[in-house]
Design a protein around this motif. Structure first.
Motif, PDB file in Angstrom:
ATOM      1  N   GLU A 218      31.553   9.541  -7.005  1.00 45.10           N
ATOM      2  CA  GLU A 218      30.434   9.088  -7.834  1.00 45.10           C
ATOM      3  C   GLU A 218      30.110  10.088  -8.939  1.00 45.10           C
ATOM      4  OE1 GLU A 218      27.026   8.144  -5.504  1.00 45.10           O
ATOM      5  OE2 GLU A 218      28.054   6.607  -4.314  1.00 45.10           O
ATOM      6  N   ASN A 219      30.470  11.345  -8.705  1.00 42.14           N
ATOM      7  CA  ASN A 219      30.313  12.412  -9.700  1.00 42.14           C
ATOM      8  C   ASN A 219      28.846  12.614 -10.118  1.00 42.14           C
ATOM      9  OD1 ASN A 219      31.656  14.460 -11.149  1.00 42.14           O
ATOM     10  ND2 ASN A 219      31.569  13.254 -13.034  1.00 42.14           N
ATOM     11  N   ARG A 220      27.911  12.318  -9.193  1.00 38.08           N
ATOM     12  CA  ARG A 220      26.494  12.514  -9.488  1.00 38.08           C
ATOM     13  C   ARG A 220      25.886  13.669  -8.692  1.00 38.08           C
ATOM     14  NH1 ARG A 220      22.752   9.104  -8.260  1.00 38.08           N
ATOM     15  NH2 ARG A 220      23.786   8.120  -6.487  1.00 38.08           N
ATOM     16  N   PHE A 221      26.672  14.153  -7.704  1.00 38.09           N
ATOM     17  CA  PHE A 221      26.139  15.166  -6.793  1.00 38.09           C
ATOM     18  C   PHE A 221      26.972  16.443  -6.819  1.00 38.09           C
ATOM     19  CE2 PHE A 221      25.098  11.030  -4.928  1.00 38.09           C
ATOM     20  CZ  PHE A 221      23.725  11.147  -4.738  1.00 38.09           C
ATOM     21  N   GLU A 222      26.278  17.567  -6.686  1.00 43.82           N
ATOM     22  CA  GLU A 222      26.931  18.817  -6.314  1.00 43.82           C
ATOM     23  C   GLU A 222      26.706  18.913  -4.811  1.00 43.82           C
ATOM     24  OE1 GLU A 222      29.532  21.193  -7.528  1.00 43.82           O
ATOM     25  OE2 GLU A 222      28.222  20.629  -9.194  1.00 43.82           O
ATOM     26  N   ILE A 223      27.785  18.929  -4.050  1.00 41.59           N
ATOM     27  CA  ILE A 223      27.687  18.835  -2.597  1.00 41.59           C
ATOM     28  C   ILE A 223      27.940  20.202  -1.968  1.00 41.59           C
ATOM     29  CG2 ILE A 223      28.591  17.697  -0.531  1.00 41.59           C
ATOM     30  CD1 ILE A 223      29.546  15.416  -2.423  1.00 41.59           C
ATOM     31  N   ALA A 240      36.370  21.328   1.249  1.00 45.45           N
ATOM     32  CA  ALA A 240      35.920  21.652  -0.104  1.00 45.45           C
ATOM     33  C   ALA A 240      37.083  21.778  -1.085  1.00 45.45           C
ATOM     34  CB  ALA A 240      35.106  22.944  -0.082  1.00 45.45           C
ATOM     35  N   SER A 241      38.226  22.225  -0.596  1.00 48.51           N
ATOM     36  CA  SER A 241      39.385  22.440  -1.485  1.00 48.51           C
ATOM     37  C   SER A 241      39.941  21.143  -2.057  1.00 48.51           C
ATOM     38  CB  SER A 241      40.490  23.180  -0.723  1.00 48.51           C
ATOM     39  OG  SER A 241      41.042  22.351   0.300  1.00 48.51           O
ATOM     40  N   LYS A 242      39.559  20.018  -1.476  1.00 48.29           N
ATOM     41  CA  LYS A 242      40.145  18.736  -1.876  1.00 48.29           C
ATOM     42  C   LYS A 242      39.303  17.970  -2.899  1.00 48.29           C
ATOM     43  CE  LYS A 242      42.404  18.199   2.615  1.00 48.29           C
ATOM     44  NZ  LYS A 242      42.506  17.385   3.856  1.00 48.29           N
ATOM     45  N   TYR A 243      38.093  18.472  -3.191  1.00 48.22           N
ATOM     46  CA  TYR A 243      37.190  17.695  -4.035  1.00 48.22           C
ATOM     47  C   TYR A 243      36.589  18.544  -5.146  1.00 48.22           C
ATOM     48  CZ  TYR A 243      37.705  14.678   0.009  1.00 48.22           C
ATOM     49  OH  TYR A 243      38.251  13.919   1.015  1.00 48.22           O
ATOM     50  N   ASN A 244      36.255  17.895  -6.250  1.00 44.73           N
ATOM     51  CA  ASN A 244      35.766  18.606  -7.437  1.00 44.73           C
ATOM     52  C   ASN A 244      34.318  19.056  -7.316  1.00 44.73           C
ATOM     53  OD1 ASN A 244      38.217  18.249  -8.829  1.00 44.73           O
ATOM     54  ND2 ASN A 244      37.614  16.191  -9.487  1.00 44.73           N
ATOM     55  N   LYS A 341      28.378   3.635  10.334  1.00 48.10           N
ATOM     56  CA  LYS A 341      29.416   3.499   9.313  1.00 48.10           C
ATOM     57  C   LYS A 341      29.161   4.451   8.143  1.00 48.10           C
ATOM     58  CE  LYS A 341      31.366   0.340  11.712  1.00 48.10           C
ATOM     59  NZ  LYS A 341      32.566   0.734  12.503  1.00 48.10           N
ATOM     60  N   PRO A 342      30.212   5.028   7.576  1.00 47.20           N
ATOM     61  CA  PRO A 342      30.048   5.923   6.421  1.00 47.20           C
ATOM     62  C   PRO A 342      29.284   5.280   5.271  1.00 47.20           C
ATOM     63  CG  PRO A 342      32.280   6.094   7.289  1.00 47.20           C
ATOM     64  CD  PRO A 342      31.616   4.966   8.025  1.00 47.20           C
ATOM     65  N   GLU A 343      29.493   3.969   5.092  1.00 43.51           N
ATOM     66  CA  GLU A 343      28.805   3.264   4.009  1.00 43.51           C
ATOM     67  C   GLU A 343      27.291   3.333   4.161  1.00 43.51           C
ATOM     68  OE1 GLU A 343      32.864   1.727   4.667  1.00 43.51           O
ATOM     69  OE2 GLU A 343      31.102   1.928   5.985  1.00 43.51           O
ATOM     70  N   LYS A 344      26.826   3.359   5.401  1.00 40.90           N
ATOM     71  CA  LYS A 344      25.387   3.420   5.653  1.00 40.90           C
ATOM     72  C   LYS A 344      24.830   4.783   5.260  1.00 40.90           C
ATOM     73  CE  LYS A 344      21.939   2.102   9.080  1.00 40.90           C
ATOM     74  NZ  LYS A 344      21.721   1.538  10.444  1.00 40.90           N
ATOM     75  N   VAL A 345      25.595   5.835   5.515  1.00 38.72           N
ATOM     76  CA  VAL A 345      25.166   7.180   5.145  1.00 38.72           C
ATOM     77  C   VAL A 345      25.137   7.319   3.629  1.00 38.72           C
ATOM     78  CG1 VAL A 345      25.624   9.639   5.410  1.00 38.72           C
ATOM     79  CG2 VAL A 345      26.174   8.076   7.282  1.00 38.72           C
ATOM     80  N   VAL A 346      26.173   6.827   2.976  1.00 39.65           N
ATOM     81  CA  VAL A 346      26.235   6.880   1.507  1.00 39.65           C
ATOM     82  C   VAL A 346      25.079   6.098   0.892  1.00 39.65           C
ATOM     83  CG1 VAL A 346      27.575   6.154  -0.521  1.00 39.65           C
ATOM     84  CG2 VAL A 346      28.739   7.225   1.439  1.00 39.65           C
ATOM     85  N   GLU A 347      24.803   4.941   1.453  1.00 42.57           N
ATOM     86  CA  GLU A 347      23.690   4.111   0.948  1.00 42.57           C
ATOM     87  C   GLU A 347      22.362   4.855   1.060  1.00 42.57           C
ATOM     88  OE1 GLU A 347      21.533  -0.201   1.912  1.00 42.57           O
ATOM     89  OE2 GLU A 347      23.170   0.520   3.168  1.00 42.57           O
TER      90      GLU A 347
END
Length: 354
Positions: A218-223, A240-244, A341-347
């Motif tokens: 989504e590129n909206r968060f610094e995680i 962490a090494s796999k994501y921007n 479900k992961p979708e619920k956490v993302v939501e």
């Protein structure tokens, strides 16, 4: 020098010893209680007996002294606790608030009772928690929050407090180390603490990776990933090494700096564990994922709405909660968190970020 000492003595009418030695989440839950206490009774000093490591948690509370307990060193055993009681007594302790209620705190409490000091002890509600967690004839109802149980100890000493008067502290300034780590990101800051003491209340790692991958795209968060220990460090470094937009915080900041970072987050995603209470004590939106434990036991993060809790399928797993701390797993309950479900956490994250 003598004059300033006299001023200090006049400033406080009483000095209350607050005992809470561990664990991190339980110590964090004391913080909002003591904030309200200090605001309500500014002429009463608080001396908190806890581990030295936990001292930064109380840094925003004025006129509070943390006295470090060395329970594995000079304060170990009965004679060590006697030495500790003598040290504390020299501070002019008037009353004792035992919000831990374990063997060590009971010994200390007794030693102060023998000195004629008024003491009060937390009621952990063991009988009603047993009724909540038993498999048969379960009494499934909301129990008193741990924060309120702590507050009741002060009420028993004659100091009632009202959580409606609580104010969260202002966000703390970031250190150079934190600024270097965050790289000046202007995105929403999201913390994720994927671990807990027991596997029974830890979201499966492969599902948490799905959550992270989706939010990273989504590129909206610094995680920011939180954890501790060599095993968790290696796991989080690999993720962490796999994501921007993902940064592993482990071993990069002191505990004090980590708290400052947590206090500046927009959202925290955590298990039913210590990190949830650390973020909640700063007023950060805190989403909690629950396994075989349940918010009814009284361990909801401070001032968080029930909407921020994500529970497994309780119809399928109707013995939940099976324990207070997640240390009891009935046969067939090993995978309860796979029903989240992961979708619920993302939501849930996206809803709070609007």
């Amino acid at each position: 020098m003598e004059e300033s000492k006299n001023i200090q003595l006049k400033e406080f009418t009483r000095n209350i010893l607050v005992i809470r030695l561990s664990a991190m989440g339980d110590v964090a839950m004391v913080v909002p209680v003591l904030r309200v206490f200090r605001a309500t009774y500014p002429d009463v000093k608080l001396t908190v007996l806890t581990r030295k490591f936990f001292a930064p948690m109380f840094s925003d509370i004025e006129n509070l002294e943390v006295y470090p307990a060395e329970v594995n060193g000079k304060h170990k055993g009965f004679f060590g606790l006697t030495r500790l009681a003598n040290e504390l007594n020299k501070l002019g302790i008037n009353e004792v608030a035992d919000v831990h209620n374990v063997l060590r705190s009971n010994v200390l409490k007794t030693l102060f009772l023998l000195r004629g000091k008024k003491v009060a002890q937390v009621d952990k509600g063991r009988a009603e928690k047993k009724a909540l967690t038993r498999p048969n004839n379960k009494v499934f109802k909301q129990l008193k929050s741990t924060h309120q149980r702590y507050a009741d100890v002060f009420s028993a000493l004659g100091y009632p407090i009202d959580f409606l008067t609580h104010n969260f502290p202002k966000k703390q300034a970031l250190t150079k180390n934190i600024l270097s780590l965050t790289q000046g990101s202007t995105k929403k800051w999201l913390g994720i603490a994927p671990f807990a003491q027991y596997d029974s209340k830890t979201y499966p790692l492969e599902l948490m990776v799905e959550v992270i991958e989706t939010l990273d795209k989504e590129n909206r968060f610094e995680i920011f990933l939180f954890g501790g220990g060599k095993k968790e460090l290696d796991i989080l470094n690999n993720i962490a090494s796999k994501y921007n937009n993902v940064i592993n915080v482990v071993n990069k900041l002191s505990f004090e700096e980590e708290l400052k970072l947590i206090g500046n987050l927009d959202i925290m995603v955590s298990m039913d564990s210590g990190n949830a209470h650390l973020s909640a004590m700063y007023g950060v939106h805190t989403i909690t994922l629950w396994g075989v434990t349940h918010p009814f036991a009284g361990f909801m993060p401070f001032a968080q709405p029930i909407e921020n809790t994500i529970l497994p399928n309780l119809a399928k797993y109707d013995q939940i909660p099976t324990s207070i701390y997640g240390n009891k797993i009935p046969s067939g309950y090993e995978k309860v968190m796979y029903t989240i479900k992961p979708e619920k956490v993302v939501e849930a994250v996206n809803k709070l970020s609007l």
